[in-house]
Design a protein around this motif. Structure first.
Motif, PDB file in Angstrom:
ATOM      1  N   TYR A  49       0.838  -1.211   0.000  1.00 19.62           N
ATOM      2  CA  TYR A  49       0.000   0.000   0.000  1.00 19.62           C
ATOM      3  C   TYR A  49       0.864   1.248   0.000  1.00 19.62           C
ATOM      4  O   TYR A  49       0.486   2.278  -0.548  1.00 19.62           O
ATOM      5  N   LEU A  54      -1.094   4.417  -1.479  1.00 22.59           N
ATOM      6  CA  LEU A  54      -2.226   4.580  -0.574  1.00 22.59           C
ATOM      7  C   LEU A  54      -1.772   5.126   0.778  1.00 22.59           C
ATOM      8  O   LEU A  54      -2.575   5.620   1.556  1.00 22.59           O
ATOM      9  N   ILE A  55      -0.495   4.988   1.063  1.00 25.30           N
ATOM     10  CA  ILE A  55       0.063   5.508   2.310  1.00 25.30           C
ATOM     11  C   ILE A  55       1.179   6.460   1.900  1.00 25.30           C
ATOM     12  O   ILE A  55       1.976   6.131   1.020  1.00 25.30           O
ATOM     13  N   LYS A  60       4.630   5.771   8.694  1.00 24.94           N
ATOM     14  CA  LYS A  60       3.328   5.311   9.180  1.00 24.94           C
ATOM     15  C   LYS A  60       3.283   3.802   9.384  1.00 24.94           C
ATOM     16  O   LYS A  60       2.390   3.286  10.048  1.00 24.94           O
ATOM     17  N   THR A 305      -0.356 -11.916  12.321  1.00 32.54           N
ATOM     18  CA  THR A 305      -1.240 -12.248  13.444  1.00 32.54           C
ATOM     19  C   THR A 305      -0.620 -13.328  14.317  1.00 32.54           C
ATOM     20  O   THR A 305      -0.621 -13.223  15.548  1.00 32.54           O
ATOM     21  N   VAL A 333      -6.617 -13.279   4.356  1.00 28.45           N
ATOM     22  CA  VAL A 333      -7.518 -12.375   3.641  1.00 28.45           C
ATOM     23  C   VAL A 333      -6.671 -11.416   2.819  1.00 28.45           C
ATOM     24  O   VAL A 333      -5.526 -11.121   3.178  1.00 28.45           O
ATOM     25  N   LYS A 335      -7.030  -8.008  -0.347  1.00 31.43           N
ATOM     26  CA  LYS A 335      -7.877  -7.146  -1.161  1.00 31.43           C
ATOM     27  C   LYS A 335      -7.121  -6.833  -2.433  1.00 31.43           C
ATOM     28  O   LYS A 335      -5.977  -6.391  -2.379  1.00 31.43           O
ATOM     29  N   LYS A 404     -14.486 -10.247   5.402  1.00 30.93           N
ATOM     30  CA  LYS A 404     -14.330 -10.371   6.852  1.00 30.93           C
ATOM     31  C   LYS A 404     -15.303 -11.416   7.428  1.00 30.93           C
ATOM     32  O   LYS A 404     -15.147 -11.848   8.579  1.00 30.93           O
TER      33      LYS A 404
ATOM     34  N   ARG B 368      -9.713  -0.705  10.270  1.00 27.65           N
ATOM     35  CA  ARG B 368      -8.637  -1.150   9.374  1.00 27.65           C
ATOM     36  C   ARG B 368      -7.313  -0.830  10.057  1.00 27.65           C
ATOM     37  O   ARG B 368      -7.310  -0.207  11.116  1.00 27.65           O
ATOM     38  N   TYR B 371      -2.894   2.937   9.448  1.00 27.85           N
ATOM     39  CA  TYR B 371      -2.273   3.685   8.349  1.00 27.85           C
ATOM     40  C   TYR B 371      -3.017   3.517   7.030  1.00 27.85           C
ATOM     41  O   TYR B 371      -2.680   4.148   6.036  1.00 27.85           O
ATOM     42  N   TYR B 372      -4.032   2.641   7.009  1.00 29.64           N
ATOM     43  CA  TYR B 372      -4.722   2.370   5.742  1.00 29.64           C
ATOM     44  C   TYR B 372      -5.871   3.364   5.554  1.00 29.64           C
ATOM     45  O   TYR B 372      -6.628   3.620   6.486  1.00 29.64           O
ATOM     46  N   PRO B 373      -6.034   3.896   4.320  1.00 27.48           N
ATOM     47  CA  PRO B 373      -7.093   4.890   4.111  1.00 27.48           C
ATOM     48  C   PRO B 373      -8.471   4.342   4.505  1.00 27.48           C
ATOM     49  O   PRO B 373      -8.784   3.187   4.238  1.00 27.48           O
ATOM     50  N   GLU B 400     -18.066   2.279   9.231  1.00 27.34           N
ATOM     51  CA  GLU B 400     -18.185   1.182   8.269  1.00 27.34           C
ATOM     52  C   GLU B 400     -17.213   0.024   8.533  1.00 27.34           C
ATOM     53  O   GLU B 400     -16.023   0.232   8.699  1.00 27.34           O
ATOM     54  N   TYR B 429      -6.501 -11.101   8.909  1.00 28.10           N
ATOM     55  CA  TYR B 429      -5.866  -9.795   8.967  1.00 28.10           C
ATOM     56  C   TYR B 429      -5.218  -9.431   7.640  1.00 28.10           C
ATOM     57  O   TYR B 429      -4.450 -10.215   7.073  1.00 28.10           O
ATOM     58  N   ALA B 430      -5.552  -8.269   7.164  1.00 28.46           N
ATOM     59  CA  ALA B 430      -4.801  -7.572   6.126  1.00 28.46           C
ATOM     60  C   ALA B 430      -5.146  -6.108   6.350  1.00 28.46           C
ATOM     61  O   ALA B 430      -6.236  -5.795   6.843  1.00 28.46           O
ATOM     62  N   PRO B 431      -4.212  -5.205   6.019  1.00 28.80           N
ATOM     63  CA  PRO B 431      -4.425  -3.793   6.373  1.00 28.80           C
ATOM     64  C   PRO B 431      -5.771  -3.198   5.946  1.00 28.80           C
ATOM     65  O   PRO B 431      -6.319  -2.386   6.690  1.00 28.80           O
ATOM     66  N   PRO B 432      -6.353  -3.590   4.779  1.00 31.84           N
ATOM     67  CA  PRO B 432      -7.637  -2.960   4.428  1.00 31.84           C
ATOM     68  C   PRO B 432      -8.807  -3.439   5.291  1.00 31.84           C
ATOM     69  O   PRO B 432      -9.909  -2.901   5.171  1.00 31.84           O
ATOM     70  N   PHE B 433      -8.589  -4.453   6.128  1.00 33.93           N
ATOM     71  CA  PHE B 433      -9.704  -5.070   6.840  1.00 33.93           C
ATOM     72  C   PHE B 433      -9.638  -4.947   8.348  1.00 33.93           C
ATOM     73  O   PHE B 433     -10.654  -5.063   9.025  1.00 33.93           O
ATOM     74  N   SER B 434      -8.443  -4.747   8.886  1.00 37.82           N
ATOM     75  CA  SER B 434      -8.311  -4.857  10.331  1.00 37.82           C
ATOM     76  C   SER B 434      -6.918  -4.446  10.779  1.00 37.82           C
ATOM     77  O   SER B 434      -5.964  -4.574  10.008  1.00 37.82           O
ATOM     78  N   VAL B 436      -3.713  -5.555  13.122  1.00 35.15           N
ATOM     79  CA  VAL B 436      -3.184  -6.929  13.213  1.00 35.15           C
ATOM     80  C   VAL B 436      -3.865  -7.694  14.350  1.00 35.15           C
ATOM     81  O   VAL B 436      -4.119  -8.886  14.232  1.00 35.15           O
TER      82      VAL B 436
END
Lengths: 451, 451
Positions: A49, A54-55, A60, A305, A333, A335, A404, B368, B371-373, B400, B429-434, B436
């Motif tokens: 990212y 995106l970052i 960060k 994790t 997971v 994206k 998720k 998320r 650091y992820y948008p 959301e 876990y992946a940065p766009p979802f959660s 760690v």
């Protein structure tokens, strides 16, 4: 009584989780961490990212700096310090200060090995050319960033269709590069069943990635020390940037040389408290073995994790507490642009290897009530053991809100639930979140119809 | 052998799920459904979104019409048919055709009562005035829609801060009305602990709803038959539209008159196969009792998910199969503008009532990686039993991506997991979802620190 000395090799997730946990319990302990790279506690998973824009700054991605560890935790975290040797009988490690170019010996009462995993990087013709990168440490990610800034590459080839490969393919597309991806398997994302992997392959083509499936990397071509092409068993692909994402191997040569027992895939063998075969030596994170709770076998898995959890368990035990890590169910997971992909449990191939007989069901549903704005598609595949009905695994591909949901299946797998129990689960429903039968339960109902 | 006759009273989720299930197994059975309202199989939960303008036509809320049932399923679904009486010894029901204004008797071999729940609507001064509505059937939602189109109301008062009240408050704000909400409790959303409910109260104020907490409805004022104000024990609120959202009561007067045993809150008492105390008579959906798997007590709960599940269980048993419904864990979810709210298990008050001793932890995290948008805040509260560490309940409020995490806790509750087991779960876990550590696990870790 002299102060007890804890030495930790590796300053990322597992090592620093353990060190911080020990400090919270024991204010006196001497804690020294040796980290080969220039950074501690960074979010390696965030690199695609960062590279994808995106970052905005790599700072960060750093959770805690060596200064923070020193000031807030009284932990000596020495970066650019490479451990060369573990001497188990002598209770010491030989360390090289990479900046000062000198070596010294550090003595420990307890040692935690948290050396992580190294990217697989096959030595092939021209593999040392400039422009070929494997992502592992934050430093390696910054190298790619600097290379891109200086060389403005146009044609990138990603070798390997796993998580890192796919996330990097997206990042490079975002940077406006022409991106090809070479994958040996029949589909990308070999951690999914091929029918689900095919949907991810389609998603990649959608965003403009050219796929070369069932092709193997043979080597590279270079000119003036710079990569110019990737050579597969079927073609030569022009490239001025190559990302190698062929997975990782536990970084355990230090442990092996010290006579510490290794297990599956060369990962350090540990008991549930994260103790190795050597007295006073512990291991945690990507370098250590873990246990698959569905497959009931030791496995090696390199995930942040797990590193955080096993590091915490090691830390509790190192502070005189008691904790065990039960294992994983194989959850992951990712994206890829708008597509969310997740898996847990066993794939068909993994079940086959274990001799398990199973039935599967795949359904297509919606992430929200069909009539609610923004309802996107979601595909769920479930596998359950024949006769017993025990859930064996699940895979999800879909749009926002899809992936998720895998956590419900991970929890159900941990609890050894049957398909009927998943149908009966009291999952939440409101139109903005789900159809009245959650897609997981629609899949479970379809699976149940086969019993 | 004569054709076996199944009569179903009520043509929404439970009744039609059962009827369709029976038809799939038995092509010969005579299946007749009597539905009081003009619609079958509609998504009652979608009405606030219809009224809020998020859905453009009420047809989208109808899953299947009577014509579909007749043509595709050979099920006679008679709408605007009100059952007046059940004659258990005579195995018949007395039915009024509301259009033709005539009554007739229908005979059954098996009867399924799926009469749903009625909204609580206290008879108070001027409560019959025009402009005062309780939402229940699709028809009642359409009445509100027609009233708003014709009368263009400006000031709305919502009485009751439960799910329907809150969703309607949002819908009316979306329509540009001035909205006040009267709630007897100390916070809205009495199904949450007050500290979590307070956040929902704040969220409502954020979107422009004026809250009157700890106030009770006394009556209404009207002029020329139209409502002009809501009167509470503390003030008179001008209103030209009133939505009463005071919960529901199982609609069981028919069953009671027929001598069928009722249970908690007047819901029809059923065994796990959905059989009532009367021979050949079954019940499912909002009119029937269910079982709370954490509280280990019978409860009444009116939810579409449960109606679909118990209807399906009744349908399987009615077709000669075998199925049981184990119960619920008390899961619910709602969206109030951008805020997501979810709960499962027991609240503190519910645990107190059961005499359970517990500890709680509340944490704030991100949906998320930080650091992820698009990383939004999420607050998680968990409660676990003292000594045993068994999870008792969880509540989530956030932006959301927050609320659907409740399903993990619902699954963990079903499996009687401890807080330690939740910490150990292999969540994705992946940065766009959660982050760690998933926010659920951060909360579980904090809770664990108290043991």
């Amino acid at each position: 009584m002299p102060v007890e000395r804890l030495v930790v090799i590796g300053g990322d997730a597992a090592g620093m989780s353990a060190a911080a946990k020990v400090r919270r319990t024991d204010s006196q302990r001497s804690i020294t961490v040796f980290e080969r790279s220039p950074h501690t506690s960074y979010a390696a998973c965030g690199m695609p990212y960062l590279l994808g824009g995106l970052i905005d700054h790599h700072d960060k991605l750093i959770a805690r700096t060596p200064e923070t560890f020193r000031e807030k935790y009284n932990i000596e975290a020495l970066t650019s310090h490479n451990v060369l040797e573990i001497d188990v009988p002598g209770q010491s490690v030989l360390v090289e200060d990479l900046n000062k170019k000198k070596t010294f010996r550090a003595y420990y009462d307890q040692l935690l090995i948290a050396t992580g995993a190294d990217p697989v990087f096959p030595q092939l013709p021209a593999s040392d050319a400039n422009g070929i990168f494997a992502l592992s440490t934050l430093a390696s990610g910054l190298q790619v960033q600097h290379f891109m800034e200086r060389n403005n590459p146009r044609k990138a080839v990603v070798v390997g269709g796993g998580y890192i490969g796919l996330e990097m393919a997206e990042a490079l597309i975002r940077n406006g590069l022409q991106v090809s991806l070479v994958e040996r398997g029949e589909q990308v994302m070999g951690t999914l069943d091929p029918d689900m992997g095919a949907m991810v392959s389609d998603a990649l083509r959608d965003i403009g990635v050219t796929l070369y499936l069932r092709e193997s990397l043979i080597g590279y071509e270079a000119a003036s020390g710079k990569v110019t092409a990737v050579v597969t068993d079927q073609r030569t692909l022009p490239a001025d940037l190559v990302i190698v994402g062929l997975g990782t191997r536990p970084s355990t040569s230090l442990a092996a040389s010290a006579g510490i027992a290794l297990g599956v895939k060369g990962a350090i063998s540990v008991n549930p408290r994260m103790q190795t075969s050597a007295p006073g030596v512990w291991a945690a994170g990507d370098c250590a073995e873990t246990f698959h709770l569905v497959g009931c076998k030791p496995i090696h898995i390199a995930l942040g994790t797990v590193a955080n959890k096993t590091g915490t368990v090691a830390g509790i035990n190192l502070s005189g507490g008691y904790a065990t890590f039960p294992g994983v169910v194989g959850t992951a997971v990712s994206k890829i642009c708008k597509y969310e992909v997740a898996r847990t449990g066993l794939t068909e191939r993994e079940s086959d290897t274990l001799g398990l007989c199973y039935v599967t069901a795949t359904i297509k549903s919606r992430t929200r009530a069909g009539y609610y704005p923004g309802a996107g598609w979601i595909t769920v595949k479930l596998a359950a053991e024949k006769v017993s009905g025990r859930l064996l695994g699940g895979q999800i591909i879909g749009l926002e809100g899809a992936a998720k949901r895998i956590d419900v299946l991970a929890t159900a797998l941990t609890a050894h639930m049957t398909v009927q129990q998943i149908v009966d689960l009291d999952l939440s429903y409101a139109p903005p979140f789900s159809p009245v039968w959650d897609p997981l339960q629609t899949a479970a109902r379809q699976l149940l119809a086969q019993y």
